[in-house]
Design a protein around this motif. Structure first.
Motif, PDB file in Angstrom:
ATOM      1  N   ASP A  55       0.846  -1.194   0.000  1.00 49.10           N
ATOM      2  CA  ASP A  55       0.000   0.000   0.000  1.00 49.10           C
ATOM      3  C   ASP A  55       0.882   1.245   0.000  1.00 49.10           C
ATOM      4  O   ASP A  55       1.247   1.773   1.048  1.00 49.10           O
ATOM      5  CB  ASP A  55      -0.924  -0.018   1.217  1.00 49.10           C
ATOM      6  N   ASP A  56       1.237   1.722  -1.191  1.00 46.80           N
ATOM      7  CA  ASP A  56       2.108   2.888  -1.317  1.00 46.80           C
ATOM      8  C   ASP A  56       1.468   4.165  -0.767  1.00 46.80           C
ATOM      9  O   ASP A  56       2.176   5.124  -0.458  1.00 46.80           O
ATOM     10  CB  ASP A  56       2.499   3.111  -2.784  1.00 46.80           C
ATOM     11  N   SER A  57       0.148   4.199  -0.656  1.00 46.63           N
ATOM     12  CA  SER A  57      -0.512   5.412  -0.172  1.00 46.63           C
ATOM     13  C   SER A  57      -0.119   5.749   1.264  1.00 46.63           C
ATOM     14  O   SER A  57      -0.239   6.898   1.696  1.00 46.63           O
ATOM     15  CB  SER A  57      -2.035   5.255  -0.266  1.00 46.63           C
ATOM     16  N   ALA A  60       2.415   8.707   2.353  1.00 47.99           N
ATOM     17  CA  ALA A  60       1.986  10.096   2.534  1.00 47.99           C
ATOM     18  C   ALA A  60       1.832  10.452   4.000  1.00 47.99           C
ATOM     19  O   ALA A  60       1.831  11.642   4.357  1.00 47.99           O
ATOM     20  CB  ALA A  60       0.667  10.323   1.798  1.00 47.99           C
ATOM     21  N   GLU A  61       1.704   9.447   4.878  1.00 45.79           N
ATOM     22  CA  GLU A  61       1.528   9.714   6.305  1.00 45.79           C
ATOM     23  C   GLU A  61       2.846   9.820   7.061  1.00 45.79           C
ATOM     24  O   GLU A  61       2.865  10.171   8.236  1.00 45.79           O
ATOM     25  CB  GLU A  61       0.665   8.616   6.934  1.00 45.79           C
ATOM     26  N   SER A 332      -6.303  -0.440  -0.573  1.00 48.54           N
ATOM     27  CA  SER A 332      -5.481   0.455   0.243  1.00 48.54           C
ATOM     28  C   SER A 332      -6.260   0.899   1.467  1.00 48.54           C
ATOM     29  O   SER A 332      -7.498   0.809   1.523  1.00 48.54           O
ATOM     30  CB  SER A 332      -5.059   1.680  -0.569  1.00 48.54           C
ATOM     31  N   LYS A 334      -6.714   3.917   2.418  1.00 44.95           N
ATOM     32  CA  LYS A 334      -7.554   5.045   2.018  1.00 44.95           C
ATOM     33  C   LYS A 334      -8.866   4.548   1.422  1.00 44.95           C
ATOM     34  O   LYS A 334      -9.947   5.046   1.759  1.00 44.95           O
ATOM     35  CB  LYS A 334      -6.809   5.912   1.003  1.00 44.95           C
TER      36      LYS A 334
END
Length: 464
Positions: A55-57, A60-61, A332, A334
């Protein structure tokens, strides 16, 4: 990362781009630590066959400039490895073919299975340990870390942290998201495996200055089994991050649709089985065929076989639920949150364990995201820690998995309430605030302060 913060080494095998359920807690702590005077340095694994939820998203965290040390593991020698070593902030690189010959690769596979998957001492991540210790020492030296923090499972994280603590004499804080030896869902088929795990757990607990537990039941289990170590244990629950729910999530904030949408988000498998719920749903559809076009149930996430060897697909077929059930597979985080906030009702299915271990069994982390989404929750669970907190938060009905008739009647009640325009929902918002990750992180930072100051005081006294 600000230079005015002390640094803590996070030993976490599961870390972005891995999107498994073990990732969230550490990620949120890291994000919220700096205002409390601490910043993280991460020790994690490079590429590994144990990492399966990409999960590349999640990148962002991560705080800008977060030092990440990705240590090799013997697993990567025969599954491919990533290029480069040391500090990285962008996740595992492109997989490269392993350098081993076929014969040697087969030998390493046999070694891996013997030392990891077979013995489970403490789990299959054990082949990461020697490389993690080496990289951890480098991370501590280069970043002048003051405290070591480990989160498990994987319990190999705790062993790595305990070794690093003994070598560097830095204080150790270990965080049990689930119990280790006391976990009622963990099976240890051989006595010597159980004894080996008990030895490693004892080594880690005695090495730690603070033992963090995610439930009072886990903490009570440690206090009972280690009565000679009083005052070492603290409960810091799992929680939610309000920034994940920036939009208005109140029940009345979205238009009502004619179809009642029930969403289960997260992994199912092993002792956490949807069989009883799908059995009741199938019976309800046969008794009320008109519901087929007015109810949909969405299972969001990757699933694995249950303890009876069957999968969710098997149950859907056997109980004739395919007309209303949708399986998304892995998505993901998200995307998972989007499914949650769009639901009319959220479904929570809790694993079945021996009754004597019901309150040692960990609380599902989904509870807190569900509560933050402000959606009614249908919980299918025996009495235990999760059922208790769902009732304390007043999130919705809790039904025993063996009570098929009550599951059916509850589904009918939810459908009728939805059709009339409003599903009753009155959560305990004041209690919910205590599970916000910014507040939970403040408690963890206090543990770091306690151990660091205590260690500095002991060092000063020894020099005097």
């Amino acid at each position: 990362m600000g230079m005015d913060t002390d640094r803590v080494l996070f030993v976490v095998y599961d870390f972005p781009p891995e999107g498994s359920r073990g990732t969230k807690r550490s990620l949120k702590f890291i994000r919220h630590l700096p205002p409390h005077g601490w910043s993280a340095v991460v020790l994690t694994v490079r590429s590994s066959p144990n990492l399966s939820f990409h999960d590349d998203s999640l990148f962002a965290e991560l705080p800008p400039g977060l030092p990440i040390y990705r240590a090799r593991t013997l697993e990567s020698l025969f599954h491919g490895s990533s290029k480069g070593d040391g500090v990285r902030g962008d996740g595992a690189g492109e997989a490269k073919p392993g350098p081993l010959s076929s014969a040697l690769r087969r030998a390493v596979v046999r070694l891996y299975r013997r030392l990891g998957r077979f013995t489970k001492l403490p789990d299959s991540r054990i082949l990461w340990l020697p490389f993690a210790v080496i990289s951890g020492l480098r991370a501590i030296r280069q970043n002048r870390c003051r405290v070591i923090y480990t989160s498990g499972p994987s319990h190999t994280n705790h062993v790595v942290g305990a070794i690093l603590s003994h070598v560097t004499r830095l204080p150790l804080v270990i965080d049990f998201r689930d119990a280790w030896v006391g976990n009622p869902a963990r099976r240890m088929p051989k006595a010597w495996i159980a004894k080996g795990n008990a030895f490693l757990e004892r080594f880690c607990v005695r090495s730690a200055k603070v033992v963090v537990c995610t439930t009072d039941g886990i903490r009570a289990d440690f206090e009972k089994r280690y009565p000679d170590l009083p005052g070492k244990y603290v409960t810091i629950f799992n929680g939610f991050d309000q920034s994940d729910f920036l939009a208005d999530t109140s029940v009345g904030s979205r238009p009502r649709r004619p179809v009642l949408t029930i969403v289960h988000a997260g992994t199912l498998g092993r002792e956490r089985s949807p069989r009883e719920f799908l059995l009741a749903l199938g019976q309800l559809l046969r008794e009320n065929p008109e519901l087929a076009g007015q109810v949909e149930v969405i299972f969001v996430g990757q699933n694995s076989p249950c303890t009876d060897g069957r999968t969710i697909e098997d149950y859907v077929q056997e109980y004739s639920c395919s007309s209303v059930v949708k399986l998304t597979g892995f998505v993901s985080r998200k995307a998972s949150l989007e499914y949650i906030v769009r639901a009319d009702v959220l479904l929570l299915i809790i694993g079945r364990v021996p009754k004597e271990g019901a309150f040692v069994y960990g609380i599902s982390g989904k509870v807190y995201d569900y509560a933050a989404a402000r959606r009614p929750v249908l919980t299918v669970s025996e009495r235990g820690s999760t059922a208790q907190i769902v009732e304390s938060l007043n999130l919705g009905p809790v039904v025993d998995p063996d009570d098929t008739e009550t599951i059916k009647s509850t589904l009918v009640s939810l459908w009728e309430a939805h059709r009339s325009g409003s599903i009753p929902y009155n959560p305990n918002l004041e209690l919910l605030k205590s599970f916000e990750f910014s507040r939970l992180t403040a408690r963890l930072a206090a543990c770091f302060d306690q151990t660091h100051k205590g260690e500095a005081r002991e060092s000063s006294e020894s020099r005097g």
